[in-house]
Design an enzyme around this catalytic site. Structure first.
Site: not given
Ligand SMILES: [Zn+2]
Length: 683
Positions: A22-24
């Site tokens: 999950q990117s951020t």
């Protein structure tokens, strides 16, 4: 599941890896359902026939951006496990987005093909040995990349358009908030307002960011948290130097809307890792600057002044800020020999000298020299004060009026351009408003045109602002003239500190250069004004103290001629009348005349009128000690007068001499013979 038949016993016998990312952290926090779905992939693996203990979850990359594999430990682990051939299948929510870069996915796909590992996502099962699957995955990866590109492009263009109108909302620094209508206003919290205003006030007083930190010692400063659990809340923390700089450099406090103060750039470090760095953009290159966009804590001019002061304080960038010492040209004096800066050195009791330090770097030239600071300072200060006489100021004002006139003509043109642009924009808006909503194609074109007109209007307004900003407001003449007249007194006042003088000097003078000069006794000083004008003055180098300077011949000649018959005070008056100066360039005083007399053995004129003698002469003639003569004079037994220089002159006649002899003869104290005989006569 689509392609479930591709899963064989061989695949099921090996481990199933579930890769989560999950990117951020914000995505992890806010898209919890996505995270849950990713964890649910483990159940999918079990449903597809893997034993529960053979399913492993790699979730080390949650919260890390997928743009590159460099910092993603989880993805590296995944790759190595696939390479070892111990993995039967890799599960991901969307395989084509597993690695954000095509290169990452291509490597994974290649390894999976070689080790017969399946890639499985919600769309189905990919067997990379199957050309068709390989092609589909490659296409999907390319599509997702393209989608990202287009999305980012659209977002950026929309953002840019909004920013150019000053409508793109950005997080505001502490002290400014959005009101209910989305307008930027000062924070209604009086404590926050006071804290921010105090930073600017302290900087004005102290002149440096460290000075502000010192002034805030023991006092906390508010900071607004962005994102995270504390998002939007104020936290009070000790003020740091970094924070002060952030506040001082933020144009939002000057009421300006600025977009593009920072850019992010990608760099590749020595290990081949790609890093994203944020860099400050110089003010001249800010893409969007809208002045007077909202109420601020200071004016744009004040903001520019702070910027200039910070730059001057930045020694690392070549700045040489004003320091405590008395040497006036400290920080702005340059060696004309090598072009390097000269340092102000103090030698106790505040005597300073400017010295070129290039010998430290082995760059010393024959023209490099040092000089006593006061010699340069006095000359430069004189030039400065001369430049600020009421007449000069009046002349400058007249020139400024001329420039103002030119500016006003240019400003009028800019005003007209704004009027025209506003009219065009209004017309475009009306046209857009009149079109039928069903007529979408026309509406879209008209909207684009309206948008363009608005941009043109913003440009024209910007040009007008620039034209107006270039026009410095002129203070009224009377107060300026008064100020100029009072300046010398202010300059020399005891209450004016060395620091104040230096700051005043620097507002007008850009730098001072000690130019190479063949004559050892002279110093040539170049002065460069901020206006670009340059002056050159030649001064006498002061002689080292202790050795008096040889007095120029005409003055010596005069003292020789008149010395024997003229008193020192008389000589001082005559020398001053003729305008003669000493070797050190000062007017003659009694001490200087005395020095010349001593050096050339010129006798002083006799202070005695004819018929007068000195105390010493009288004592010699009478054969007694001078003390006796002084005693008689004090007691009024002997007449005498004092010469202008304070000597006692005794009018001497044969009668006076006879009187004195008689006095001695009759005094037992003075004449031992008389003393001996008189008492004996009584017996
Ligand atoms: Zn030098």
């Amino acid at each position: 599941m689509n392609g479930e038949h591709k899963i064989t016993g061989g695949h099921r016998a090996r481990t199933a890896l579930v890769y989560l990312r999950q990117s951020t952290l914000m995505q992890v926090r806010e898209h919890t359902e996505s995270t849950l779905r990713q964890y649910a992939l483990a159940d999918t693996a079990v449903a597809l026939g893997w034993a529960r203990q053979d399913v492993e979850v790699i979730d080390r990359d949650l919260g890390l951006s997928g743009t590159s594999a460099a910092h993603r430990q989880g993805f590296r682990e995944l790759m190595s496990r696939v390479c070892l051939g111990e993995t039967g299948a890799v599960f991901g929510l969307e395989i084509s987005r597993l690695g954000r870069s095509n290169a990452d996915l291509a490597r994974l796909a290649e390894m999976a093909r070689l080790t017969d590992t399946l890639l499985i996502d919600s769309d189905g099962v990919y067997d990379l040995a199957d050309f068709n699957d390989w092609l589909v995955l490659g296409l999907k990866s390319t599509m997702s990349q393209a989608e990202l590109h287009i999305m980012a492009g659209r977002l950026q263009a929309a953002k840019r358009a909004a920013a150019e109108r000053g409508e793109l909302r950005a997080p505001l620094p502490v002290g400014l908030v959005y009101d209910d209508d989305g307008m930027v206003v000062l924070d209604p919290d009086a404590e926050v307002q006071a804290a921010v205003a105090d930073i600017f006030a302290c900087f004005a007083a102290a002149g440096s960011a460290y000075g502000v930190v010192a002034a805030f010692a023991g006092r906390k400063f508010p900071q607004r948290a962005y994102g995270g659990v504390w998002a939007g809340q104020l936290r009070w923390a000790p003020l740091t130097h970094h924070r002060v700089l952030q506040v001082l450099k933020n144009p939002a406090y000057a009421g300006a809307y600025v977009h593009g103060r920072h850019v992010t750039r990608k760099t590749v470090d020595a290990d081949g890792n790609v890093r994203t760095v944020t860099a400050e953009v110089p003010r001249a290159q800010w893409p969007v600057v809208i002045k007077d966009h909202h109420p601020g804590y200071l004016t744009w001019e004040e903001y520019l002044a702070i910027e200039a002061r910070l730059a001057a304080n930045h020694t690392g960038g070549g700045g040489r800020p004003v320091r405590e010492g008395t040497a006036l040209c400290q920080g702005i004096i340059i060696c004309g020999g090598c072009g390097g800066p000269m340092a102000a050195n103090y030698h106790g009791d505040d005597r300073a000298s400017y010295e070129c330090h290039s010998h430290r770097d082995g760059k010393k030239t024959p023209g490099c020299r040092g000089i006593t600071a006061h010699a340069v300072d006095d000359a430069v200060a004189a030039v400065l004060l001369q430049a600020l006489t009421p007449e000069q100021v009046a002349l400058a004002l007249a020139a400024a009026d001329e420039v103002t006139g030119q500016h006003q003509r240019a400003g009028r043109a800019a005003e007209l351009a704004v009027e025209r642009a506003r009219y065009e924009a209004d017309r475009a808006e009306r046209a857009f408003g009149q079109v039928e909503p069903e007529n979408r194609l026309v509406a879209r074109t008209l909207e684009a045109r309206w948008e363009a007109r608005l941009a043109a209007l913003a440009d024209a307004e910007q040009a007008l602002q620039t034209a107006q900003a270039a026009l410095p407001p002129l203070p009224d003449r009377a107060s300026l003239a008064k100020l100029a007249a009072g300046l010398p007194a202010l300059w020399h006042a005891h209450t004016t500190t060395a620091r104040d003088r230096k700051r005043l000097l620097r507002t007008l003078i850009a730098d001072v250069t000690l130019l190479p000069e063949a004559n050892q006794g002279k110093a040539r000083i170049g002065i460069r004004w901020h206006t670009g004008a340059a002056d050159e003055i030649v001064i006498d180098r002061p002689k080292p103290t202790g050795v008096p300077a040889p007095t120029p011949t005409p003055a010596t000649q005069l003292i020789r001629e008149l010395g024997p018959v003229t008193s020192n005070a008389g000589l001082v008056a005559i020398l001053a009348q003729r305008g003669y100066l000493t070797g050190a360039g000062r007017p003659f005083d009694t001490k200087a005349v005395q020095w010349v007399r001593h050096a050339y053995q010129i006798p002083a004129p006799s202070p005695y009128d004819s018929g007068q003698i000195s105390v010493a002469d009288a004592a010699r003639r009478l054969g007694c000690s001078p003390g006796v003569v002084y005693y008689w004079i004090e007691n009024g037994q002997l007449a005498a007068r004092r010469s202008p220089s304070g000597r006692l002159c005794i009018p001497w006649t044969p009668a006076t001499e006879a009187d004195c002899h008689a006095r001695i003869a009759s005094s037992g104290h003075l004449n031992p013979a008389a003393r001996r005989t008189k008492p004996r006569q009584r017996h």
